[in-house]
Every structure is written in C-alpha cells, then in structure tokens.
Design a protein around this motif. Structure first.
Motif, PDB file in Angstrom:
ATOM      1  N   VAL A 288      50.295  19.461  63.902  1.00 15.78           N
ATOM      2  CA  VAL A 288      51.577  19.048  64.470  1.00 15.78           C
ATOM      3  C   VAL A 288      52.610  19.953  63.658  1.00 15.78           C
ATOM      4  O   VAL A 288      52.464  19.944  62.342  1.00 15.78           O
ATOM      5  CB  VAL A 288      52.154  17.769  64.797  1.00 15.78           C
ATOM      6  CG1 VAL A 288      53.443  17.759  65.424  1.00 15.78           C
ATOM      7  CG2 VAL A 288      51.246  17.090  65.538  1.00 15.78           C
ATOM      8  N   PHE A 289      53.524  20.948  64.144  1.00 21.46           N
ATOM      9  CA  PHE A 289      54.287  21.832  63.405  1.00 21.46           C
ATOM     10  C   PHE A 289      55.697  21.699  63.904  1.00 21.46           C
ATOM     11  O   PHE A 289      56.010  21.590  64.958  1.00 21.46           O
ATOM     12  CB  PHE A 289      53.755  23.278  63.911  1.00 21.46           C
ATOM     13  CG  PHE A 289      52.376  23.588  63.390  1.00 21.46           C
ATOM     14  CD1 PHE A 289      52.022  24.063  62.286  1.00 21.46           C
ATOM     15  CD2 PHE A 289      51.293  23.291  64.173  1.00 21.46           C
ATOM     16  CE1 PHE A 289      50.792  24.463  61.788  1.00 21.46           C
ATOM     17  CE2 PHE A 289      49.883  23.654  64.101  1.00 21.46           C
ATOM     18  CZ  PHE A 289      49.704  24.256  62.841  1.00 21.46           C
ATOM     19  N   LEU A 290      56.617  21.794  62.892  1.00 18.59           N
ATOM     20  CA  LEU A 290      57.898  21.619  63.311  1.00 18.59           C
ATOM     21  C   LEU A 290      58.460  22.817  62.310  1.00 18.59           C
ATOM     22  O   LEU A 290      58.287  23.058  61.344  1.00 18.59           O
ATOM     23  CB  LEU A 290      58.655  20.392  62.790  1.00 18.59           C
ATOM     24  CG  LEU A 290      60.098  20.310  62.654  1.00 18.59           C
ATOM     25  CD1 LEU A 290      60.644  20.340  63.985  1.00 18.59           C
ATOM     26  CD2 LEU A 290      60.703  19.072  61.574  1.00 18.59           C
ATOM     27  N   ARG A 291      59.328  23.645  63.139  1.00 17.07           N
ATOM     28  CA  ARG A 291      59.658  25.112  62.556  1.00 17.07           C
ATOM     29  C   ARG A 291      61.181  25.180  62.802  1.00 17.07           C
ATOM     30  O   ARG A 291      61.910  24.696  63.798  1.00 17.07           O
ATOM     31  CB  ARG A 291      59.087  26.083  63.579  1.00 17.07           C
ATOM     32  CG  ARG A 291      57.503  26.013  63.320  1.00 17.07           C
ATOM     33  CD  ARG A 291      57.024  27.313  63.944  1.00 17.07           C
ATOM     34  NE  ARG A 291      55.437  27.242  63.975  1.00 17.07           N
ATOM     35  CZ  ARG A 291      54.774  26.638  65.175  1.00 17.07           C
ATOM     36  NH1 ARG A 291      55.408  26.087  66.051  1.00 17.07           N
ATOM     37  NH2 ARG A 291      53.515  26.568  65.070  1.00 17.07           N
ATOM     38  N   LEU A 292      61.782  25.754  61.624  1.00 16.81           N
ATOM     39  CA  LEU A 292      63.457  26.155  61.805  1.00 16.81           C
ATOM     40  C   LEU A 292      63.361  27.458  61.279  1.00 16.81           C
ATOM     41  O   LEU A 292      62.612  27.844  60.412  1.00 16.81           O
ATOM     42  CB  LEU A 292      64.058  25.036  60.833  1.00 16.81           C
ATOM     43  CG  LEU A 292      64.100  23.491  61.377  1.00 16.81           C
ATOM     44  CD1 LEU A 292      64.905  22.805  60.352  1.00 16.81           C
ATOM     45  CD2 LEU A 292      64.758  23.296  62.456  1.00 16.81           C
ATOM     46  N   GLY A 293      64.733  28.012  61.582  1.00 14.22           N
ATOM     47  CA  GLY A 293      64.751  29.217  61.154  1.00 14.22           C
ATOM     48  C   GLY A 293      66.219  29.832  61.435  1.00 14.22           C
ATOM     49  O   GLY A 293      66.953  29.194  62.399  1.00 14.22           O
ATOM     50  N   VAL A 294      66.631  30.632  60.726  1.00 11.99           N
ATOM     51  CA  VAL A 294      68.100  31.115  60.860  1.00 11.99           C
ATOM     52  C   VAL A 294      67.956  32.642  60.422  1.00 11.99           C
ATOM     53  O   VAL A 294      67.373  33.177  59.659  1.00 11.99           O
ATOM     54  CB  VAL A 294      69.148  30.675  59.857  1.00 11.99           C
ATOM     55  CG1 VAL A 294      68.712  30.685  58.561  1.00 11.99           C
ATOM     56  CG2 VAL A 294      70.643  31.032  60.282  1.00 11.99           C
ATOM     57  N   GLY A 295      68.691  33.427  61.369  1.00 14.14           N
ATOM     58  CA  GLY A 295      68.771  34.998  61.178  1.00 14.14           C
ATOM     59  C   GLY A 295      69.820  35.654  61.995  1.00 14.14           C
ATOM     60  O   GLY A 295      70.738  35.033  62.383  1.00 14.14           O
ATOM     61  N   ASN A 296      69.722  36.911  62.332  1.00 13.05           N
ATOM     62  CA  ASN A 296      70.718  37.590  62.880  1.00 13.05           C
ATOM     63  C   ASN A 296      72.101  37.530  62.439  1.00 13.05           C
ATOM     64  O   ASN A 296      73.138  37.216  63.096  1.00 13.05           O
ATOM     65  CB  ASN A 296      70.684  37.359  64.384  1.00 13.05           C
ATOM     66  CG  ASN A 296      71.153  38.489  65.330  1.00 13.05           C
ATOM     67  OD1 ASN A 296      71.501  39.408  64.903  1.00 13.05           O
ATOM     68  ND2 ASN A 296      71.511  38.021  66.579  1.00 13.05           N
ATOM     69  N   PHE A 297      72.282  37.667  61.047  1.00 13.36           N
ATOM     70  CA  PHE A 297      73.586  37.605  60.389  1.00 13.36           C
ATOM     71  C   PHE A 297      74.404  38.736  60.810  1.00 13.36           C
ATOM     72  O   PHE A 297      74.022  39.897  60.284  1.00 13.36           O
ATOM     73  CB  PHE A 297      73.432  37.580  58.952  1.00 13.36           C
ATOM     74  CG  PHE A 297      72.734  36.280  58.373  1.00 13.36           C
ATOM     75  CD1 PHE A 297      73.640  34.967  58.208  1.00 13.36           C
ATOM     76  CD2 PHE A 297      71.424  36.088  58.496  1.00 13.36           C
ATOM     77  CE1 PHE A 297      73.032  33.983  57.809  1.00 13.36           C
ATOM     78  CE2 PHE A 297      70.825  35.041  57.874  1.00 13.36           C
ATOM     79  CZ  PHE A 297      71.530  33.835  57.679  1.00 13.36           C
TER      80      PHE A 297
END
Length: 356
Positions: A288-297
């Motif tokens: 089972v995988f949980l993913r978070l990300g932030v980009g496009n600044f």
C-alpha cells in the motif's frame, strides 16, 4: 457539445497565429504519465525503475526483471479532453532493456461550423460536421548498465504526430537521454529532454484554411508559418530511501526542472529558469502506498501588478497485489473554470510475479 465548440473557437485561431520556431511546442508531452509519478509532483527522475521510465528517465528501464505493461487515463477541462498512455517494456539481458509507449491527448467531436452558412447566406445545420484535434507521441526507449558500478544510461526516440481534423497535420521527431546512479540508499538522476530540439513540420490544407481565413476581418489573411521546434529541457533529481520500522519505507525526492529561457518559475534569469518539485512516498511492505507532492512554483502577476507565488499540491494512493499495481492521483494540472482538480488512474502489470 457547447464546451467543445467554445474550445475550438479559442484554440484554432491560436494555431493559425503560430510563428516559426515557437518557444512552446508539443506542450502535451509535459503533462507526464503514471498516477504514481503525478501523485509525487513528477519527482521521479532519480527513482523511476519500471515500464513508465520510458517517459521519466529511460535509464530506469534496467530495473525491470520481466515483461511489464502500463495503462493510464485522465480527463481534463471538465471531461472535454482525454489523455491516455500505454506502454510495454522488457529486459534484453541482465544489463539492458527496451520499451515502447504511446501517448494520446485529444479533443473529439468538435463542431466544424465553417460551412454552416451556404453561398446564399442561408443557415443549414446539416452542413455541420465533427472532427478531432489529437496529439500523439510514439516513444522507443533503450537502456543499459554502463561499465561503472551502479550507473545506468538510457535513450528515448520519439515520433510526434499532431492532427487538427482536415485543417492541418504535422510530424515531429526528437531524442531524450537519461542517466541514473545509486549509492548507499542515495539515488541520482539526470534527464535531458529534446536534446536535439524536437522539430515539427506542419502541412496545412489551403482549401480548409480559405473557409475560415476571413472569419475575423483583417485577421488570418495569410497561411501561418509551418515550422516549430521544442527547446531542450533538463531535469535533475536526488532521492533517498528510509526504513521506518519493520514494514514501512519512506522515499523522498527533490527534482529541479530547468528550462533555458526566462519564465515565471520561482528561480528565473535570462539564461535559465528552475522549477523545483518535492515528492514523498510512504509504503507498507510494498503493498500500500501513500504519496504527496508539491511543485509548479510560479510567480503570478495580480491585477495591481504585484507578484504572488502559487504552488500545485498533489496527492496519490496505490495498491500492489500479485503483480498488479493500481494507482490514483488527485492533481490540478488541468484546472480550468470550475474543474479544480483532475483525477488520474493508472495500472501497471509485472509478469515476473506470474513466473514464480
């Protein structure tokens, strides 16, 4: 249907106003593939190691052990546009692998109203027809381990086909190359896109063009230029894996997306601009995988000419069972109007499980 008609009205004049050697071409190839990667804000250049490495970094194809396949679907602009991806990869031997993939981004059933009014000035709805505006990319990748320990190299050749109904078509060709290196749970990746520049040559149907060139008085009187290129881009990634207890693993990665022009990216100059992206993946025993990300600044210019910084958060989950991995990502890369988020689904099949 009314949304498709409006989209046609908006986008087709933009195409007709195209200039030779535009800075932005084949933008559909910047969307990305695989819900797992998009859930991490595309921070996968250093860690990608399955069939989807064909797109992200072909060097990662060396990590596959058997036949692998992948499918992805996403809808954008309130379902008007559909984005689909299919890929297949296989090892040649212990040191090399190959892969092929197909990407399609298209808007179908667009109303063609160029013949709505006949020569006598009468409106005849039977003269309305439908057409599609679709972009295709065919990718052929090869990867191999180099002489040096833990160093992998890959190359991706792509053929681009773009079709706007009977109005215009184009062919394009380009090359990508990537490298990955791993040492002591640290992973490094480098992906150079369009290293030769991707060249697109358009063929425009003059008869169809003549039907619409006078749609706006004083505008679109001549055929547009028919040549455009996609400038090279660079992606650099650094990742590290952490073991948390007996069953949990945390993978972190930071990528720098570099374009050699001045943009609204958070770091920008006349020489180059840099858009960072951060991605995190927590898994339970690779099931089972949980993913978070932030980009496009990006810096956004407000109505009062002040600047504000915008970012794009992403979220994803995944499940891996008996060689079948299903992933989901919630991202707003296609946001427009009331469609604040895009739902992306993908599935990856690993045949090595069935050989056990």
């Amino acid at each position: 249907m009314k949304y498709r008609f409006l989209l046609f009205i908006i986008t087709f004049p933009l195409f007709l106003n195209a200039q030779a050697f535009r800075n932005y071409s084949n933008e559909f190839l910047n969307i990305g593939v695989d819900a797992a990667a998009l859930g991490k804000s595309k921070s996968v250049v250093a860690t990608t190691n399955n069939v989807n490495a064909i797109y992200w970094n072909p060097a990662g194809l060396v990590g596959i052990e058997d036949y692998q396949g992948s499918l992805m679907h996403a809808s954008y602009f309130a379902g008007i546009a559909n984005y689909n991806h299919a890929a297949f990869a296989m090892p040649i031997d212990k040191n090399s692998a190959i892969g092929i993939s197909l990407i399609r981004f298209g808007v179908d059933d667009i109303l063609n109203t160029t013949s709505l009014i006949d020569s006598n000035g009468n409106i005849d709805f039977n003269r309305i027809s439908l057409f599609s505006a679709a972009d295709y990319a065919f990718n052929f990748a090869y990867a191999r381990k180099l002489i040096f320990k833990d160093v992998k190299f890959g190359v991706n050749a792509k053929v681009v086909r773009r079709i706007i109904g009977d109005f215009a078509t184009s062919w394009g060709f380009g090359l990508d190359a990537g490298i990955q290196f791993e040492r002591n749970n640290w992973k490094f990746g480098l992906m150079a896109r369009d290293i030769t520049t991707t060249f697109n040559s358009w063929a425009i149907d003059e008869d169809e063009f003549n039907k619409i060139k006078d749609a706006i008085p004083g505008q679109n009187q001549e055929l547009p230029e028919t040549t455009e290129i996609t400038k090279p881009k660079l992606q650099i990634g650094i990742a590290k894996d952490f073991r948390i207890g007996r069953y949990f693993n945390l993978q972190t990665e930071i990528d720098l997306n570099i374009r050699f022009e001045q943009t609204n990216d958070i770091f920008s100059s006349e020489i180059a601009s840099i858009d960072p992206a951060l991605g995190f993946q927590l898994d339970y025993d690779q099931l089972v995988f949980l993913r978070l990300g932030v980009g496009n600044f990006q810096y956004i210019t407000e109505f009062d000419n002040s600047k504000s910084l915008s970012t794009q958060p992403n979220f994803g989950v995944g499940f891996n069972y008996r060689g079948i991995q299903v992933d989901y990502a919630l991202t707003n890369i296609g946001s427009v109007g009331n469609a604040l988020f895009s739902n992306i689904f993908s599935i990856t099949l690993d045949y090595s499980f069935f050989r056990r």
